[in-house]
Design a protein around this motif. Sequence first.
Motif, PDB file in Angstrom:
ATOM      1  N   GLY A   1       0.825  -1.207   0.000  1.00  0.00           N
ATOM      2  CA  GLY A   1       0.000   0.000   0.000  1.00  0.00           C
ATOM      3  C   GLY A   1       0.858   1.254   0.000  1.00  0.00           C
ATOM      4  N   LEU A   2       0.275   2.376   0.356  1.00  0.00           N
ATOM      5  CA  LEU A   2       0.961   3.675   0.398  1.00  0.00           C
ATOM      6  C   LEU A   2       1.530   4.063  -0.964  1.00  0.00           C
TER       7      LEU A   2
ATOM      8  N   GLU B   1       5.001  10.672  -1.649  1.00  0.00           N
ATOM      9  CA  GLU B   1       4.678   9.754  -0.560  1.00  0.00           C
ATOM     10  C   GLU B   1       5.781   8.724  -0.337  1.00  0.00           C
ATOM     11  N   ASN B   2       6.183   8.579   0.908  1.00  0.00           N
ATOM     12  CA  ASN B   2       7.210   7.621   1.271  1.00  0.00           C
ATOM     13  C   ASN B   2       6.524   6.331   1.709  1.00  0.00           C
ATOM     14  N   ASP B   3       6.760   5.266   0.961  1.00  0.00           N
ATOM     15  CA  ASP B   3       6.045   4.016   1.218  1.00  0.00           C
ATOM     16  C   ASP B   3       6.906   2.969   1.919  1.00  0.00           C
ATOM     17  N   HIS B   4       8.095   3.336   2.381  1.00  0.00           N
ATOM     18  CA  HIS B   4       9.026   2.354   2.935  1.00  0.00           C
ATOM     19  C   HIS B   4       8.750   2.057   4.413  1.00  0.00           C
ATOM     20  N   ILE B   5       7.501   1.871   4.737  1.00  0.00           N
ATOM     21  CA  ILE B   5       7.092   1.695   6.132  1.00  0.00           C
ATOM     22  C   ILE B   5       7.618   0.387   6.721  1.00  0.00           C
TER      23      ILE B   5
ATOM     24  N   HIS C   1      18.605   8.198  -1.224  1.00  0.00           N
ATOM     25  CA  HIS C   1      17.274   7.568  -1.348  1.00  0.00           C
ATOM     26  C   HIS C   1      16.591   7.661   0.013  1.00  0.00           C
ATOM     27  N   ASP C   2      15.290   7.884   0.015  1.00  0.00           N
ATOM     28  CA  ASP C   2      14.566   8.111   1.275  1.00  0.00           C
ATOM     29  C   ASP C   2      14.021   6.837   1.900  1.00  0.00           C
TER      30      ASP C   2
END
Length: 338
Positions: A96-97, A163-167, A230-231
């Motif tokens: 997701g995200l 949006e940062n999806d690396h949760i 990279h974030d």
Amino acid sequence: MKKKTAILILLVIAYTGFILYKYNERTKLQQEIAHKPFTVVTSFYPMYIHTSALMKETPHQLLNMADQTVGCLHDYQLTVQDTKKLYEADVLVINGLGSETFIEKAYMQNPTLQVIDASQQLEPLLHGEEEAEGLHNHEQAHLEETHDGDEDPIHGEDGHHHENDHIWLSIEGTIAQVQEIAMQLSAIDPAYQSVYEANARAYIEALEALDEEAHQALEVIDTKKAMTVHDAFYYLAQEFGIEIVENIPEGSYENASAKQIQTLIHQMEEEDVKVIFTEEKNQDLAILKTIQREVPCSIYVLDALVTGTDQTFAPDEFPYVVRMRKNIETVREAFEHE
């Protein structure tokens, strides 16, 4: 009279037996249907290792859609093999995200597909957090300092935060994802609810122990400032009080001008940053070599956990926990040595 009564009793017994037989047969059939194996597909490796831990002791098939060598899914294109997996799948587990930009195509391949969004409960919280204290809040100030109206390739064409999806690189975020996947698998497959719940408890206990271990190792370090490439590691940094002074987004490495690189160097000197975190694939970038020649700093490689590994794990080990523990050890080493 007695003979008629005896016959009647026998008929009642026979009928009752027949009813019980049919009931047992129907119950058996329902159980067989309820326990019928189905296929779960995960979008990429982080979702695969979480779902695999939760599906232990179930008869269902688990497949990972993207090859284990595929990293983040932002620009991923569905292959013929992926399309076949989605067509035959009963359940798809996604991060997701915004990770899975192909999700609409997935529905087109299989309209009955049940999708588990591991970040469903996290999304509204993350949006609020990122608006208030996101990774790129410093970027606006940086952009205002960019002279002559030059486009800023370090931060992209518009400098806006995407949006940062690396949760999954947050232990707390991973716990929430594991809970969400387990809950939705239980709703889809109630026959194995107790199995999913037991597996989730074991996994979460290991994650909570890792989280406590990480905080104990890192809280004793007073100053934790770094630059990242990279974030991917934003949530990890946020969780353990690491200040990301600057981030170089993926795709902008080779386009930075000498002036922009000098701005990065000046910022590192001003903030006394001596640590750069990056993924293995980016550790030899020319821009990092240039920075190292100008600033006394060290590059440390962190694992983004987006690809598989040849490492062998013990039956009672969780791959995520083992690999994330290595990240924590690297972070501790980085700040203790600087």
